[in-house]
Design an enzyme around this catalytic site. Structure first.
Site, mmCIF file in Angstrom:
data_model
loop_
_atom_site.group_PDB
_atom_site.id
_atom_site.type_symbol
_atom_site.label_atom_id
_atom_site.label_comp_id
_atom_site.label_asym_id
_atom_site.label_seq_id
_atom_site.Cartn_x
_atom_site.Cartn_y
_atom_site.Cartn_z
ATOM 1 N N ASP A 297 -37.536 32.085 -6.191
ATOM 2 C CA ASP A 297 -36.785 30.851 -6.413
ATOM 3 C C ASP A 297 -36.191 30.838 -7.817
ATOM 4 O OD1 ASP A 297 -35.964 28.134 -6.442
ATOM 5 O OD2 ASP A 297 -37.772 27.451 -5.426
ATOM 6 N N HIS B 74 -38.152 17.899 -3.517
ATOM 7 C CA HIS B 74 -38.008 19.362 -3.358
ATOM 8 C C HIS B 74 -38.238 20.109 -4.668
ATOM 9 C CE1 HIS B 74 -33.440 20.190 -4.349
ATOM 10 N NE2 HIS B 74 -33.974 19.365 -5.207
ATOM 11 N N GLU C 275 -33.669 25.914 2.028
ATOM 12 C CA GLU C 275 -32.513 25.470 1.226
ATOM 13 C C GLU C 275 -31.182 26.093 1.656
ATOM 14 O OE1 GLU C 275 -32.437 22.959 -0.866
ATOM 15 O OE2 GLU C 275 -34.511 22.646 -1.505
ATOM 16 N N ASP D 16 -36.624 30.606 -1.433
ATOM 17 C CA ASP D 16 -35.524 29.651 -1.579
ATOM 18 C C ASP D 16 -34.253 30.483 -1.771
ATOM 19 O OD1 ASP D 16 -33.613 27.841 -2.649
ATOM 20 O OD2 ASP D 16 -35.215 26.561 -3.425
ATOM 21 N N HIS E 248 -36.840 22.407 0.043
ATOM 22 C CA HIS E 248 -38.088 23.089 -0.339
ATOM 23 C C HIS E 248 -39.299 22.162 -0.353
ATOM 24 C CE1 HIS E 248 -39.189 27.091 -2.555
ATOM 25 N NE2 HIS E 248 -40.005 26.818 -1.554
ATOM 26 N N ASP F 253 -31.641 29.796 -3.142
ATOM 27 C CA ASP F 253 -31.003 29.693 -4.457
ATOM 28 C C ASP F 253 -31.623 30.657 -5.465
ATOM 29 O OD1 ASP F 253 -33.209 28.493 -5.819
ATOM 30 O OD2 ASP F 253 -32.497 26.462 -5.428
ATOM 31 N N HIS G 267 -36.018 28.085 -9.346
ATOM 32 C CA HIS G 267 -36.735 26.961 -9.958
ATOM 33 C C HIS G 267 -38.245 27.143 -9.806
ATOM 34 C CE1 HIS G 267 -32.777 25.595 -8.418
ATOM 35 N NE2 HIS G 267 -32.702 24.993 -9.606
ATOM 36 N N ASP H 283 -40.281 24.435 -9.265
ATOM 37 C CA ASP H 283 -40.757 23.385 -8.337
ATOM 38 C C ASP H 283 -42.146 22.890 -8.725
ATOM 39 O OD1 ASP H 283 -38.364 23.652 -7.054
ATOM 40 O OD2 ASP H 283 -39.128 24.865 -5.412
#
Length: 300
Positions: free
Chosen positions: A123, A140, A272, A227, A100, A229, A125, A127
């Site tokens: 996402d 990332h 990712e 992303d 990412h 994830d 997260h 980030d």
């Protein structure tokens, strides 16, 4: 713009510490990304992959606590230049990652074409780390912060200007793993976040409608940074930083379908995908399915 689409692969795995995510662009192509877009009557131009320099293992770089800063910056600079050129041609840039950290280059190349670029950050997260707050030094985990102008100057000032985006033009969807520094930044900057708690409580339909309405009012272009994830690891196992309790396959398709109907996106990236950690290329196949929904594939 979506009638002409430029595919740019970024085989970057230097923004984190698990090898294999550099094969993400190849995995998504192998899963039929180009064919899927062509089926949807989109003129698709696959520009191949940006070359990424490897760090010299014999040379220790002590310029900061950020891992592979020089190589990540160089790769993102190349990406920014290419994205900028494709938008100049009137093409929709679709970027395939890679980790990412590549969003730093994506946003640098895209944002100069807009006064108020909106960003949907799909996402697990935020980030939103910087060298000061990052527990790992993995870049990332920093692209959104860097694009806001927070962090190391080599990242924040990439492509010669900063910031790329404004906090009020961001919506994070699906967050369920935020570091203390990220939570503080979200509160301080007033960034709009729909955590998994809100998605469970409100339902994906309401979350996406609110996201679309919120960004439509205040932006002149919208970038989707997805992303894999963000999805639950049971749906997308081939990711470097899986977090339990994520969005389902069906919820994610609904989100993409709603974005397609709203017709608000001006650029997108899928990142990712790590085929080494995957099960029979399942995650790349999920990514391609989501691309189909995002660009207008319908059941009837």
């Amino acid at each position: 713009m979506k009638n002409k689409m430029s595919i740019i692969g970024v085989p970057m795995d230097l923004g984190q510490s698990r090898r294999g995510v550099d094969m993400g662009p190849s995995a998504m192509r192998y899963a039929g990304a180009i064919e899927k877009l062509q089926e949807l009557q989109i003129d698709t131009y696959d520009l191949g992959d940006i070359p990424i320099n490897r760090p010299d293992q014999n040379k220790i770089e002590n310029e900061s606590n950020l891992k592979n800063l020089k190589q990540v910056s160089e790769g993102n600079q190349k990406l920014a230049e290419m994205v900028d050129l494709e938008i100049d041609k009137g093409h929709f840039p679709l970027i395939l990652g890679g980790d990412h950290s590549i969003a730093i280059g994506s946003l640098a190349g895209i944002s100069k074409h807009y006064e108020n670029l909106g960003v949907i950050w799909y996402d697990a997260h935020g980030d939103l780390n910087s060298s000061e707050t990052s527990p790992s030094g993995n870049i990332h985990g920093m692209p959104l912060a860097a694009s806001l102008g927070i962090g190391n100057e080599e990242l924040t000032n990439l492509y010669g200007y900063a910031p790329k985006i404004k906090p009020e033009n961001i919506v994070i969807v699906g967050a369920r793993s935020l570091d203390p520094g990220e939570k503080e930044l979200i509160r301080e900057k007033g960034i709009k976040v729909f955590t998994m708690h809100e998605i469970d409580q409100m339902g994906m339909s309401k979350v996406m409608q609110e996201t679309i309405d919120y960004l439509k009012e205040r932006t002149d272009g919208i970038h989707l940074s997805l992303d894999l994830d963000g999805l639950d690891p049971s749906e997308a196992p081939g990711v470097g930083t899986p977090v339990l309790g994520g969005m389902t396959y069906r919820e994610s398709h609904l989100a993409m379908e709603m974005l397609a109907e709203a017709d608000i996106l001006t650029s997108a990236e899928f990142v990712e995908v790590n085929p080494i950690l995957d099960d029979k290329n399942k995650t790349a196949t999920v990514a391609v399915g989501l691309m189909g929904s995002l660009f207008g594939e319908k059941l009837k």
